[in-house]
Design a protein around this motif. Structure first.
Motif, PDB file in Angstrom:
ATOM      1  N   VAL A  15      98.474  19.775  98.149  1.00  0.00           N
ATOM      2  CA  VAL A  15      98.005  20.880  98.983  1.00  0.00           C
ATOM      3  C   VAL A  15      97.641  20.348 100.369  1.00  0.00           C
ATOM      4  CG1 VAL A  15      96.219  22.653  99.264  1.00  0.00           C
ATOM      5  CG2 VAL A  15      97.127  22.135  96.979  1.00  0.00           C
ATOM      6  N   LEU A  16      98.202  20.981 101.389  1.00  0.00           N
ATOM      7  CA  LEU A  16      97.828  20.679 102.773  1.00  0.00           C
ATOM      8  C   LEU A  16      96.909  21.797 103.240  1.00  0.00           C
ATOM      9  CD1 LEU A  16     101.295  19.615 104.205  1.00  0.00           C
ATOM     10  CD2 LEU A  16      99.504  18.176 103.214  1.00  0.00           C
ATOM     11  N   GLN A  17      95.714  21.446 103.684  1.00  0.00           N
ATOM     12  CA  GLN A  17      94.717  22.444 104.066  1.00  0.00           C
ATOM     13  C   GLN A  17      94.327  22.307 105.534  1.00  0.00           C
ATOM     14  OE1 GLN A  17      91.932  21.302 100.847  1.00  0.00           O
ATOM     15  NE2 GLN A  17      92.002  23.459 100.290  1.00  0.00           N
ATOM     16  N   PRO A  18      95.048  22.992 106.423  1.00  0.00           N
ATOM     17  CA  PRO A  18      94.634  22.975 107.825  1.00  0.00           C
ATOM     18  C   PRO A  18      93.394  23.843 108.009  1.00  0.00           C
ATOM     19  CG  PRO A  18      96.536  24.377 107.540  1.00  0.00           C
ATOM     20  CD  PRO A  18      96.266  23.740 106.209  1.00  0.00           C
ATOM     21  N   ASN A  19      92.571  23.480 108.980  1.00  0.00           N
ATOM     22  CA  ASN A  19      91.364  24.243 109.264  1.00  0.00           C
ATOM     23  C   ASN A  19      91.688  25.476 110.097  1.00  0.00           C
ATOM     24  OD1 ASN A  19      88.664  24.960 109.590  1.00  0.00           O
ATOM     25  ND2 ASN A  19      88.369  23.603 111.309  1.00  0.00           N
ATOM     26  N   ASP A  20      92.423  25.274 111.177  1.00  0.00           N
ATOM     27  CA  ASP A  20      92.691  26.351 112.120  1.00  0.00           C
ATOM     28  C   ASP A  20      93.969  25.992 112.872  1.00  0.00           C
ATOM     29  OD1 ASP A  20      92.462  28.533 113.810  1.00  0.00           O
ATOM     30  OD2 ASP A  20      90.691  27.817 114.855  1.00  0.00           O
ATOM     31  N   TYR A  21      94.907  26.928 112.933  1.00  0.00           N
ATOM     32  CA  TYR A  21      96.163  26.681 113.646  1.00  0.00           C
ATOM     33  C   TYR A  21      96.019  27.012 115.125  1.00  0.00           C
ATOM     34  CZ  TYR A  21      98.649  26.520 109.158  1.00  0.00           C
ATOM     35  OH  TYR A  21      99.085  26.193 107.911  1.00  0.00           O
ATOM     36  N   VAL A  55     101.515  20.304 110.829  1.00  0.00           N
ATOM     37  CA  VAL A  55     101.318  20.486 109.389  1.00  0.00           C
ATOM     38  C   VAL A  55     102.681  20.440 108.685  1.00  0.00           C
ATOM     39  CG1 VAL A  55     100.440  22.018 107.580  1.00  0.00           C
ATOM     40  CG2 VAL A  55      99.223  21.830 109.760  1.00  0.00           C
ATOM     41  N   ARG A  77      94.649  17.014  97.662  1.00  0.00           N
ATOM     42  CA  ARG A  77      94.426  18.025  98.702  1.00  0.00           C
ATOM     43  C   ARG A  77      94.070  17.278  99.979  1.00  0.00           C
ATOM     44  NH1 ARG A  77      93.599  23.103  96.278  1.00  0.00           N
ATOM     45  NH2 ARG A  77      93.320  22.926  94.039  1.00  0.00           N
ATOM     46  N   TYR A  78      94.837  17.554 101.025  1.00  0.00           N
ATOM     47  CA  TYR A  78      94.617  16.879 102.296  1.00  0.00           C
ATOM     48  C   TYR A  78      94.225  17.884 103.363  1.00  0.00           C
ATOM     49  CZ  TYR A  78      97.076  13.042 100.023  1.00  0.00           C
ATOM     50  OH  TYR A  78      97.449  12.053  99.153  1.00  0.00           O
ATOM     51  N   HIS A  79      93.135  17.585 104.041  1.00  0.00           N
ATOM     52  CA  HIS A  79      92.708  18.400 105.178  1.00  0.00           C
ATOM     53  C   HIS A  79      93.504  17.916 106.384  1.00  0.00           C
ATOM     54  CE1 HIS A  79      89.400  20.345 103.104  1.00  0.00           C
ATOM     55  NE2 HIS A  79      89.229  19.187 102.497  1.00  0.00           N
ATOM     56  N   CYS A  81      94.111  18.292 110.212  1.00  0.00           N
ATOM     57  CA  CYS A  81      93.391  18.859 111.347  1.00  0.00           C
ATOM     58  C   CYS A  81      93.622  18.038 112.607  1.00  0.00           C
ATOM     59  CB  CYS A  81      91.903  18.943 111.038  1.00  0.00           C
ATOM     60  SG  CYS A  81      91.164  17.371 110.607  1.00  0.00           S
TER      61      CYS A  81
END
Length: 100
Positions: A15-21, A55, A77-79, A81
């Protein structure tokens, strides 16, 4: 239902978890340009904004890994950012500099 769960259990996933695009802000910024004003209700909040293309690049690199290397990322799971937090005021200043 049990067969579906068994089939899914054999799938590898990360899972790739970006904070804000960054792209989330483009409409706001370019829509505001004619008015020379950028309005946000939360000027003091800070986010580590990332470009959606970055991303995608991370995801592509994971997919292109060999099977053994890819297995090391299974279930992770990777943040994803940006390098530092940017406030809305900071974002407005960046756009002002870039568009001037």
């Amino acid at each position: 239902c049990a067969r579906r769960l068994e089939a899914q259990a054999s799938l590898s996933w990360t899972v790739l978890q970006p904070n804000d695009y960054m792209q989330n802000h483009l409409g706001d910024v370019f829509g505001s340009l004619p008015h020379k004003s950028l309005s946000y209700p939360h000027t003091s909040s800070v986010a580590r904004i990332v470009d959606a293309r970055d991303v995608g690049e991370v995801g592509a690199k994971l997919l292109l890994l060999g099977a053994e290397a890819r297995a090391a990322h299974h279930g992770q799971r990777y943040h994803v950012c940006g390098p530092s937090g940017v406030s809305v005021r900071g974002l407005a200043a960046l756009y002002e500099t870039a568009l001037s």
